[in-house]
Scaffold this active site. Structure first.
Site, PDB file in Angstrom:
ATOM      1  N   GLU A 164      -2.878  -9.102   4.157  1.00 21.27           N
ATOM      2  CA  GLU A 164      -3.299  -9.603   5.468  1.00 21.27           C
ATOM      3  C   GLU A 164      -4.814  -9.796   5.549  1.00 21.27           C
ATOM      4  O   GLU A 164      -5.309 -10.414   6.484  1.00 21.27           O
ATOM      5  CB  GLU A 164      -2.834  -8.655   6.576  1.00 21.27           C
ATOM      6  CG  GLU A 164      -3.695  -7.444   6.828  1.00 21.27           C
ATOM      7  CD  GLU A 164      -3.582  -6.382   5.746  1.00 21.27           C
ATOM      8  OE1 GLU A 164      -4.421  -5.460   5.732  1.00 21.27           O
ATOM      9  OE2 GLU A 164      -2.656  -6.470   4.905  1.00 21.27           O
ATOM     10  N   HIS A 196      -3.849  -5.345   0.154  1.00 23.11           N
ATOM     11  CA  HIS A 196      -3.586  -5.764   1.541  1.00 23.11           C
ATOM     12  C   HIS A 196      -3.590  -7.285   1.644  1.00 23.11           C
ATOM     13  O   HIS A 196      -4.649  -7.906   1.718  1.00 23.11           O
ATOM     14  CB  HIS A 196      -4.648  -5.188   2.471  1.00 23.11           C
ATOM     15  CG  HIS A 196      -4.474  -3.743   2.761  1.00 23.11           C
ATOM     16  ND1 HIS A 196      -4.050  -3.271   3.980  1.00 23.11           N
ATOM     17  CD2 HIS A 196      -4.638  -2.655   1.974  1.00 23.11           C
ATOM     18  CE1 HIS A 196      -3.972  -1.943   3.947  1.00 23.11           C
ATOM     19  NE2 HIS A 196      -4.330  -1.552   2.737  1.00 23.11           N
ATOM     20  N   CYS A 206       0.833  -1.197   0.000  1.00 23.68           N
ATOM     21  CA  CYS A 206       0.000   0.000   0.000  1.00 23.68           C
ATOM     22  C   CYS A 206       0.873   1.255   0.000  1.00 23.68           C
ATOM     23  O   CYS A 206       1.591   1.499  -0.963  1.00 23.68           O
ATOM     24  CB  CYS A 206      -0.977  -0.040   1.171  1.00 23.68           C
ATOM     25  SG  CYS A 206      -2.398   1.059   0.975  1.00 23.68           S
TER      26      CYS A 206
END
Length: 355
Positions: free
Chosen positions: A329, A327, A245
């Site tokens: 995660e 992202h 990001c």
């Protein structure tokens, strides 16, 4: 209590206030996720923004304090078509209204969120004010002119460094607004992690002798992070590095690339991204308003957005450096791209074996 959203282009929406009732100013954006509202509210990358949820009913499973992505909400305001007043879930600890009151965040419900989303898509993200009374043009301009998100990273970063122990490789994390699940993802792989504030120097980071560097997500325009960029330039020359990001954008800038602001950003948990090396499309979670526009000569594109073709990943041609815009995660969102962490672990092993 009646409340209003007044946009800088002159559009006004009327609704009902909830949460903490006060006037707030921010950049008005939208998120297309159907779930994950508490994760996105506590995602530091949303700092300074008023978030509009496109899904019409928000709060139906309530709030639990285990799934937060930081210590408290980082959004400035929340806009929903309808908030669930009677949530139902065995993990629910409070409803959305109570949580926003507890956290000091202003909410607005009952407006036509589809119409608002179309305004943002047609005209781009813009500043706006949630207010308890209609402002005059002069008052609105004064409020909007006072809005400045240029110091966003400093507002959300850790105040001091800290370490989470593990028996595996040692990863130094530059915290530009890191989410809790990134830390959980590294710990799940046995890593020892040392987290540094965004203001830490590259010498401080290397002093702990990490095996690799992780540059986290975060809010705002990467070009506002001039001092941070100088540290990134030094770190990528010395250690294997991954950026996600904002970290992805900073690495591109540090190596001679360029970034630009998107018209209305990518915010949601259903964004298709193609991994060019694997020739596969993964569904990803995203939250960003800026993208890499010009790729550094030393890097090559590894991932692209299937929605608009924008750059979603880079890899250095010679050095152990790679980045992704999304992202991995996955909080909120799918776990398709968890392999990015595995890829970084493999990279560190290869560097150690080749040393």
């Amino acid at each position: 209590m009646i409340g209003y959203l007044q946009l800088e282009n002159g559009r006004t929406f009327e609704g009902t206030l909830f949460g903490k009732v006060e006037d707030v100013t921010g950049e008005v954006v939208f998120n297309t996720g159907m779930t994950g509202y508490q994760e996105l509210m506590t995602d530091p990358s949303y700092y300074g923004q008023i978030v509009t949820m496109t899904y019409p009913l928000i709060g139906n499973y309530g709030i639990n304090l285990e799934d937060l992505e930081s210590d408290r909400p980082k959004i400035t305001g929340l806009i929903v078509r309808e908030r669930a007043k009677h949530p139902s879930n065995f993990r629910c600890e409070m409803d959305l209204d109570s949580y926003l009151k507890y956290s000091g965040v202003t909410g607005l419900e009952g407006i036509d969120t589809r119409a608002l989303t179309k305004v943002i898509r047609d005209h781009g993200t813009m500043r706006g004010v949630i207010t308890t009374r209609m402002l005059t043009d002069t008052q609105l301009k004064q409020r909007l002119d006072s809005y400045d998100n240029g110091d966003a990273v400093r507002q959300v970063t850790a105040r001091e460094s800290y370490t989470l122990e593990g028996a595996g490789v040692h990863v130094a994390i530059m915290d530009f607004g890191i989410k809790n699940n990134i830390l959980r993802s590294f710990q799940a792989k046995g890593c020892k992690v040392t987290v540094f504030p965004a203001t830490a120097s590259w010498q401080e980071v290397l002093q702990v002798r990490p095996d690799g560097i992780f540059l986290s997500n975060g809010p705002g325009d990467p070009k506002d992070c001039r001092e941070i960029l100088e540290n990134v330039k030094e770190l990528v020359e010395r250690k294997p590095t991954i950026g996600i990001c904002l970290g992805h954008q900073l690495i591109a800038l540090a190596l001679g690339g360029d970034t630009q602001k998107l018209a209305f950003g990518h915010r949601g948990s259903n964004h298709p991204v193609k991994d060019l090396g694997r020739d596969r499309v993964f569904i990803t979670s995203q939250n960003h308003g800026y993208v890499v526009k010009d790729v550094p000569e030393s890097m090559e594109v590894t991932h692209i957005s299937m929605n608009d073709g924008s750059i979603e990943g880079l890899r250095h041609k010679d050095k152990p450096i790679f980045t992704v815009q999304f992202h991995p995660e996955a909080s909120p969102g799918p776990s398709d791209s968890d392999y990015i962490f595995e890829q970084f672990m493999t990279l560190l092993e290869e560097v150690e074996q080749g040393a």
